[in-house]
Design a protein around this motif. Structure first.
Motif, short mmCIF file in Angstrom:
data_model
loop_
_atom_site.label_atom_id
_atom_site.label_comp_id
_atom_site.label_asym_id
_atom_site.label_seq_id
_atom_site.Cartn_x
_atom_site.Cartn_y
_atom_site.Cartn_z
N GLY A 177 0.82 -1.20 0.00
CA GLY A 177 0.00 0.00 0.00
C GLY A 177 0.85 1.25 0.00
O GLY A 177 2.04 1.21 -0.30
N SER A 178 0.22 2.39 0.33
CA SER A 178 0.99 3.63 0.44
C SER A 178 1.64 3.66 1.82
O SER A 178 1.02 3.31 2.82
CB SER A 178 0.08 4.85 0.27
N GLY A 179 2.90 4.06 1.85
CA GLY A 179 3.61 4.07 3.12
C GLY A 179 4.79 5.01 3.08
O GLY A 179 5.08 5.66 2.07
N LEU A 180 5.48 5.07 4.18
CA LEU A 180 6.61 5.96 4.35
C LEU A 180 7.83 5.15 4.77
O LEU A 180 7.79 4.41 5.76
CB LEU A 180 6.28 7.00 5.43
N TRP A 181 8.89 5.25 3.97
CA TRP A 181 10.14 4.59 4.33
C TRP A 181 10.95 5.52 5.23
O TRP A 181 11.03 6.72 4.99
CB TRP A 181 10.95 4.27 3.08
N ALA A 182 11.54 4.95 6.28
CA ALA A 182 12.34 5.77 7.19
C ALA A 182 13.39 4.92 7.89
O ALA A 182 13.24 3.69 8.03
CB ALA A 182 11.44 6.42 8.24
N ARG A 183 14.44 5.56 8.30
CA ARG A 183 15.47 4.94 9.14
C ARG A 183 15.38 5.62 10.49
O ARG A 183 15.74 6.79 10.64
CB ARG A 183 16.85 5.13 8.51
N LEU A 184 14.86 4.89 11.47
CA LEU A 184 14.52 5.48 12.77
C LEU A 184 15.17 4.73 13.92
O LEU A 184 15.53 3.55 13.78
CB LEU A 184 13.00 5.46 12.96
N PRO A 185 15.27 5.38 15.08
CA PRO A 185 15.76 4.66 16.25
C PRO A 185 14.78 3.57 16.67
O PRO A 185 13.57 3.79 16.75
CB PRO A 185 15.84 5.75 17.33
N LEU A 186 15.32 2.39 16.90
CA LEU A 186 14.55 1.27 17.45
C LEU A 186 15.26 0.87 18.74
O LEU A 186 16.45 0.57 18.72
CB LEU A 186 14.51 0.11 16.46
N ILE A 187 14.53 0.91 19.84
CA ILE A 187 15.15 0.76 21.15
C ILE A 187 14.80 -0.60 21.75
O ILE A 187 13.63 -0.97 21.86
CB ILE A 187 14.69 1.89 22.11
N ASP A 188 15.83 -1.34 22.12
CA ASP A 188 15.65 -2.62 22.81
C ASP A 188 15.53 -2.30 24.30
O ASP A 188 16.52 -2.03 24.98
CB ASP A 188 16.86 -3.52 22.54
N MET A 189 14.31 -2.33 24.81
CA MET A 189 14.06 -1.89 26.18
C MET A 189 14.69 -2.80 27.22
O MET A 189 15.00 -2.36 28.33
CB MET A 189 12.55 -1.76 26.41
N SER A 190 14.90 -4.05 26.88
CA SER A 190 15.53 -4.97 27.84
C SER A 190 16.98 -4.58 28.10
O SER A 190 17.56 -4.93 29.13
CB SER A 190 15.46 -6.42 27.34
N THR A 191 17.59 -3.85 27.17
CA THR A 191 18.94 -3.32 27.36
C THR A 191 18.91 -1.86 27.80
O THR A 191 19.67 -1.44 28.68
CB THR A 191 19.74 -3.43 26.04
N HIS A 192 18.00 -1.10 27.20
CA HIS A 192 17.99 0.35 27.43
C HIS A 192 17.60 0.73 28.86
O HIS A 192 18.23 1.61 29.46
CB HIS A 192 17.04 1.02 26.43
N LEU A 193 16.59 0.10 29.41
CA LEU A 193 16.15 0.47 30.76
C LEU A 193 17.22 0.19 31.81
O LEU A 193 17.50 1.06 32.64
CB LEU A 193 14.83 -0.24 31.10
N PRO A 194 17.85 -1.00 31.82
CA PRO A 194 18.95 -1.20 32.77
C PRO A 194 20.11 -0.23 32.54
O PRO A 194 20.77 0.21 33.50
CB PRO A 194 19.37 -2.66 32.52
N TRP A 195 20.38 0.13 31.28
CA TRP A 195 21.43 1.10 30.99
C TRP A 195 21.08 2.46 31.58
O TRP A 195 21.95 3.14 32.17
CB TRP A 195 21.63 1.21 29.47
#
Length: 320
Positions: free
Chosen positions: A122-140
């Motif tokens: 369909g119609s959409g938007l391509w992007a390169r965005l931050p994807l955060i792994d919360m199992s690593t990010h929250l303890p960090w």
């Protein structure tokens, strides 16, 4: 600022909003204590996907400003992805137009463009965005706070008046419904299915003609499938029928998902409100109460922008 009791701040709530607010304050030289009912691994934030993009959050104009401020932080954290859990990942946001839905971000996100037919039907938007792994990010984040001199205390709070500090920051999310109390806060239930990644390296979000969502986010060692957005639904128990429907919708987009082994089921209650409450309140006893809650499904996306604003409201002399 000189250290002392008058500089003490208690942040109530240990999810992404509370931790980022506490980090900003602590790194400005403020003595900070975080009161959290649960360890970071068991907060609602731990369930998040978590793709950087405003979702189910109002007011959208301010949310976009906070999001862009947060983007600055996340982009820097991608240089240490293994420890921070933040990576830049390509993907397509279905049913999204570049001009009408994403013009606000076009100048800030390189390569933002309409998706091709090969990338999405369909119609959409391509992007390169931050994807955060919360199992690593929250303890960090927790470790970053502790290194800055902050303290985390696991404790249940019956009311914000229990906080014995001249400045209190309320980052309680859905808990604000009872603690403020604010009955305009309500849950938006999200259910996810975690599966072994069959080799997918990009993310995708789609909304079908019936309004049902389907999305998948590749995280280290797994693929997160979603999802749901059920308003005023309080159950945190995974629904097997809903899980089957999630897998089916995602497999319609990428057939290899159909045979992926299920690792885990997750449910989180997004703390939604008609508008994020981010404001300073002077209590009758002279203490300062700063509210920072009601971020819906956009908590991770706006966390650093909101944290900076909340910290400035909490201790103006430490801002900057």
């Amino acid at each position: 600022m000189e250290s002392g009791l008058n500089n003490d701040v208690i942040v109530v709530g240990g999810g992404i909003i509370g931790l980022t607010t506490a980090v900003v304050l602590a790194e400005r030289g403020v003595r900070v204590r975080v009161w959290s009912r649960d360890p970071v691994e068991r907060t609602t934030s731990a369930v998040a996907g978590a793709l950087w993009w405003p979702y189910h959050i109002e007011p959208i104009a301010r949310a976009r400003e906070w999001a862009l401020q947060s983007l600055d932080v996340y982009e820097k954290l991608t240089t240490r992805a293994e420890s921070t859990g933040v990576r830049m990942v390509e993907g397509v946001m279905g049913e999204t137009e570049l001009d009408s839905d994403a013009a606000w971000a076009a100048a800030r996100i390189p390569g933002l463009r309409a998706s091709t037919a090969e990338e999405y039907a369909g119609s959409g938007l391509w992007a390169r965005l931050p994807l955060i792994d919360m199992s690593t990010h929250l303890p960090w984040l927790r470790e970053r706070l502790l290194k800055a001199g902050g303290v985390i205390e696991e404790r249940s709070v019956g009311g914000l008046g229990e906080a014995d500090s001249p400045v209190v920051v309320n980052c309680t999310g859905l808990g604000a419904r009872e603690l403020v109390p604010d009955d305009s806060v309500y849950p938006v239930r999200g259910q996810l299915v975690v599966v072994e990644n069959p080799g997918i390296s990009t993310w995708l979000g789609s909304t079908g003609p019936d309004g049902e969502m389907a999305y998948f986010f590749p995280q280290p060692g797994r693929l997160l499938l979603g999802g749901t957005a059920d308003e005023d639904a309080w159950s945190t128990e995974p629904d097997p029928a809903v899980a089957e429907a999630i897998v089916r919708r995602c497999a319609a987009l990428r057939p290899e998902i159909a045979g992926a082994r299920v690792l885990e089921h997750r449910v989180g209650l997004r703390p939604a409100r008609d508008a994020v409450r981010l404001e300073r309140e002077l209590l009758a006893d002279g203490r300062v109460l700063v509210h920072n809650y009601g971020h819906g499904g956009g908590g991770v996306t706006v966390a650093w922008g909101c944290a900076t604003e909340a910290a400035g409201l909490a201790v103006p002399a430490a801002s900057g």
